[in-house]
Write a protein that holds these residues in place. Structure first.
Motif, PDB file in Angstrom:
ATOM      1  N   GLU A  52       0.847  -1.188   0.000  1.00 46.76           N
ATOM      2  CA  GLU A  52       0.000   0.000   0.000  1.00 46.76           C
ATOM      3  C   GLU A  52       0.881   1.236   0.000  1.00 46.76           C
ATOM      4  O   GLU A  52       2.026   1.199   0.450  1.00 46.76           O
ATOM      5  CB  GLU A  52      -0.946   0.003   1.192  1.00 46.76           C
ATOM      6  CG  GLU A  52      -0.250  -0.013   2.532  1.00 46.76           C
ATOM      7  CD  GLU A  52      -1.215  -0.085   3.691  1.00 46.76           C
ATOM      8  OE1 GLU A  52      -1.343   0.932   4.401  1.00 46.76           O
ATOM      9  OE2 GLU A  52      -1.830  -1.143   3.884  1.00 46.76           O
ATOM     10  N   PRO A  81      -9.472   7.832  -2.345  1.00 39.99           N
ATOM     11  CA  PRO A  81     -10.050   6.577  -2.838  1.00 39.99           C
ATOM     12  C   PRO A  81      -8.982   5.500  -3.037  1.00 39.99           C
ATOM     13  O   PRO A  81      -7.812   5.793  -3.279  1.00 39.99           O
ATOM     14  CB  PRO A  81     -10.665   6.982  -4.187  1.00 39.99           C
ATOM     15  CG  PRO A  81     -10.924   8.442  -4.061  1.00 39.99           C
ATOM     16  CD  PRO A  81      -9.803   8.970  -3.199  1.00 39.99           C
ATOM     17  N   VAL A  82      -9.407   4.259  -2.939  1.00 45.20           N
ATOM     18  CA  VAL A  82      -8.516   3.104  -3.055  1.00 45.20           C
ATOM     19  C   VAL A  82      -8.485   2.602  -4.494  1.00 45.20           C
ATOM     20  O   VAL A  82      -9.519   2.506  -5.147  1.00 45.20           O
ATOM     21  CB  VAL A  82      -8.991   1.968  -2.124  1.00 45.20           C
ATOM     22  CG1 VAL A  82      -8.173   0.705  -2.335  1.00 45.20           C
ATOM     23  CG2 VAL A  82      -8.932   2.414  -0.673  1.00 45.20           C
ATOM     24  N   VAL A  83      -7.292   2.259  -4.975  1.00 44.84           N
ATOM     25  CA  VAL A  83      -7.109   1.594  -6.260  1.00 44.84           C
ATOM     26  C   VAL A  83      -6.442   0.260  -5.963  1.00 44.84           C
ATOM     27  O   VAL A  83      -5.470   0.206  -5.209  1.00 44.84           O
ATOM     28  CB  VAL A  83      -6.202   2.417  -7.209  1.00 44.84           C
ATOM     29  CG1 VAL A  83      -5.945   1.651  -8.498  1.00 44.84           C
ATOM     30  CG2 VAL A  83      -6.816   3.765  -7.492  1.00 44.84           C
ATOM     31  N   ILE A  84      -6.948  -0.810  -6.526  1.00 45.21           N
ATOM     32  CA  ILE A  84      -6.385  -2.145  -6.289  1.00 45.21           C
ATOM     33  C   ILE A  84      -5.809  -2.671  -7.596  1.00 45.21           C
ATOM     34  O   ILE A  84      -6.502  -2.734  -8.614  1.00 45.21           O
ATOM     35  CB  ILE A  84      -7.456  -3.110  -5.756  1.00 45.21           C
ATOM     36  CG1 ILE A  84      -7.982  -2.601  -4.413  1.00 45.21           C
ATOM     37  CG2 ILE A  84      -6.885  -4.523  -5.637  1.00 45.21           C
ATOM     38  CD1 ILE A  84      -9.146  -3.378  -3.863  1.00 45.21           C
ATOM     39  N   PHE A  85      -4.533  -3.044  -7.568  1.00 42.68           N
ATOM     40  CA  PHE A  85      -3.871  -3.685  -8.698  1.00 42.68           C
ATOM     41  C   PHE A  85      -3.725  -5.159  -8.348  1.00 42.68           C
ATOM     42  O   PHE A  85      -3.201  -5.488  -7.290  1.00 42.68           O
ATOM     43  CB  PHE A  85      -2.484  -3.080  -8.947  1.00 42.68           C
ATOM     44  CG  PHE A  85      -2.520  -1.611  -9.299  1.00 42.68           C
ATOM     45  CD1 PHE A  85      -3.017  -1.183 -10.518  1.00 42.68           C
ATOM     46  CD2 PHE A  85      -2.054  -0.670  -8.406  1.00 42.68           C
ATOM     47  CE1 PHE A  85      -3.046   0.163 -10.841  1.00 42.68           C
ATOM     48  CE2 PHE A  85      -2.076   0.681  -8.717  1.00 42.68           C
ATOM     49  CZ  PHE A  85      -2.574   1.098  -9.943  1.00 42.68           C
ATOM     50  N   TRP A 126       3.962  -2.931 -11.069  1.00 39.17           N
ATOM     51  CA  TRP A 126       3.160  -1.715 -10.903  1.00 39.17           C
ATOM     52  C   TRP A 126       3.989  -0.582 -10.301  1.00 39.17           C
ATOM     53  O   TRP A 126       3.446   0.467  -9.953  1.00 39.17           O
ATOM     54  CB  TRP A 126       1.952  -1.994 -10.010  1.00 39.17           C
ATOM     55  CG  TRP A 126       1.052  -3.043 -10.574  1.00 39.17           C
ATOM     56  CD1 TRP A 126       0.994  -4.360 -10.212  1.00 39.17           C
ATOM     57  CD2 TRP A 126       0.093  -2.882 -11.607  1.00 39.17           C
ATOM     58  NE1 TRP A 126       0.051  -5.017 -10.949  1.00 39.17           N
ATOM     59  CE2 TRP A 126      -0.517  -4.123 -11.832  1.00 39.17           C
ATOM     60  CE3 TRP A 126      -0.310  -1.800 -12.374  1.00 39.17           C
ATOM     61  CZ2 TRP A 126      -1.508  -4.315 -12.775  1.00 39.17           C
ATOM     62  CZ3 TRP A 126      -1.297  -2.003 -13.317  1.00 39.17           C
ATOM     63  CH2 TRP A 126      -1.887  -3.247 -13.514  1.00 39.17           C
ATOM     64  N   PHE A 159       3.319   2.986 -11.300  1.00 35.96           N
ATOM     65  CA  PHE A 159       2.090   3.572 -10.757  1.00 35.96           C
ATOM     66  C   PHE A 159       2.301   4.040  -9.324  1.00 35.96           C
ATOM     67  O   PHE A 159       1.760   5.048  -8.900  1.00 35.96           O
ATOM     68  CB  PHE A 159       0.937   2.573 -10.816  1.00 35.96           C
ATOM     69  CG  PHE A 159       0.478   2.279 -12.211  1.00 35.96           C
ATOM     70  CD1 PHE A 159      -0.358   3.161 -12.890  1.00 35.96           C
ATOM     71  CD2 PHE A 159       0.880   1.124 -12.850  1.00 35.96           C
ATOM     72  CE1 PHE A 159      -0.784   2.894 -14.176  1.00 35.96           C
ATOM     73  CE2 PHE A 159       0.455   0.840 -14.137  1.00 35.96           C
ATOM     74  CZ  PHE A 159      -0.371   1.733 -14.806  1.00 35.96           C
ATOM     75  N   LEU A 184      -1.314  10.191  -9.885  1.00 39.87           N
ATOM     76  CA  LEU A 184      -2.141   9.139  -9.309  1.00 39.87           C
ATOM     77  C   LEU A 184      -2.138   9.221  -7.785  1.00 39.87           C
ATOM     78  O   LEU A 184      -3.181   9.076  -7.150  1.00 39.87           O
ATOM     79  CB  LEU A 184      -1.639   7.767  -9.771  1.00 39.87           C
ATOM     80  CG  LEU A 184      -2.443   6.559  -9.307  1.00 39.87           C
ATOM     81  CD1 LEU A 184      -3.884   6.635  -9.807  1.00 39.87           C
ATOM     82  CD2 LEU A 184      -1.786   5.278  -9.792  1.00 39.87           C
ATOM     83  N   LYS A 211      -4.653  11.623  -6.323  1.00 37.48           N
ATOM     84  CA  LYS A 211      -6.070  11.355  -6.525  1.00 37.48           C
ATOM     85  C   LYS A 211      -6.524  10.131  -5.774  1.00 37.48           C
ATOM     86  O   LYS A 211      -7.624   9.759  -5.737  1.00 37.48           O
ATOM     87  CB  LYS A 211      -6.369  11.197  -8.013  1.00 37.48           C
ATOM     88  CG  LYS A 211      -6.130  12.476  -8.769  1.00 37.48           C
ATOM     89  CD  LYS A 211      -6.455  12.304 -10.215  1.00 37.48           C
ATOM     90  CE  LYS A 211      -6.271  13.613 -10.958  1.00 37.48           C
ATOM     91  NZ  LYS A 211      -6.784  13.584 -12.283  1.00 37.48           N
TER      92      LYS A 211
END
Length: 71
Positions: A37, A44-48, A59, A62, A68, A71
């Motif tokens: 993490e 907001p959460v982004v999951i790869f 990743w 990213f 990124l 945001k």
């Protein structure tokens, strides 16, 4: 492409970055899930998902993307 980074390698890759990833592990139904993490936990959460590409280290770009991370 490397399929696994040690904690030392992760530290080296992110040594010049403002945000550093935290590698964690959780066990669910006797299965261990490793995850990383990064960033502000109020956003907001982004999951790869591992395997698309080969590992979380794929990743890395990213995880270093300043837009990124905002945001």
């Amino acid at each position: 492409m490397s399929f696994r980074l040690s904690e030392k390698e992760v530290s080296e890759h992110f040594s010049s970055q403002k945000f550093k990833p935290k590698q964690q592990q959780i066990t669910i139904n006797e299965r261990s899930i490793n995850y990383a993490e990064i960033g502000n936990d109020t956003l907001p959460v982004v999951i790869f998902v591992h395997g698309s590409p080969g590992s979380w280290s794929a990743w890395e770009g990213f995880f270093k993307d300043s837009i990124l991370l905002k945001k």
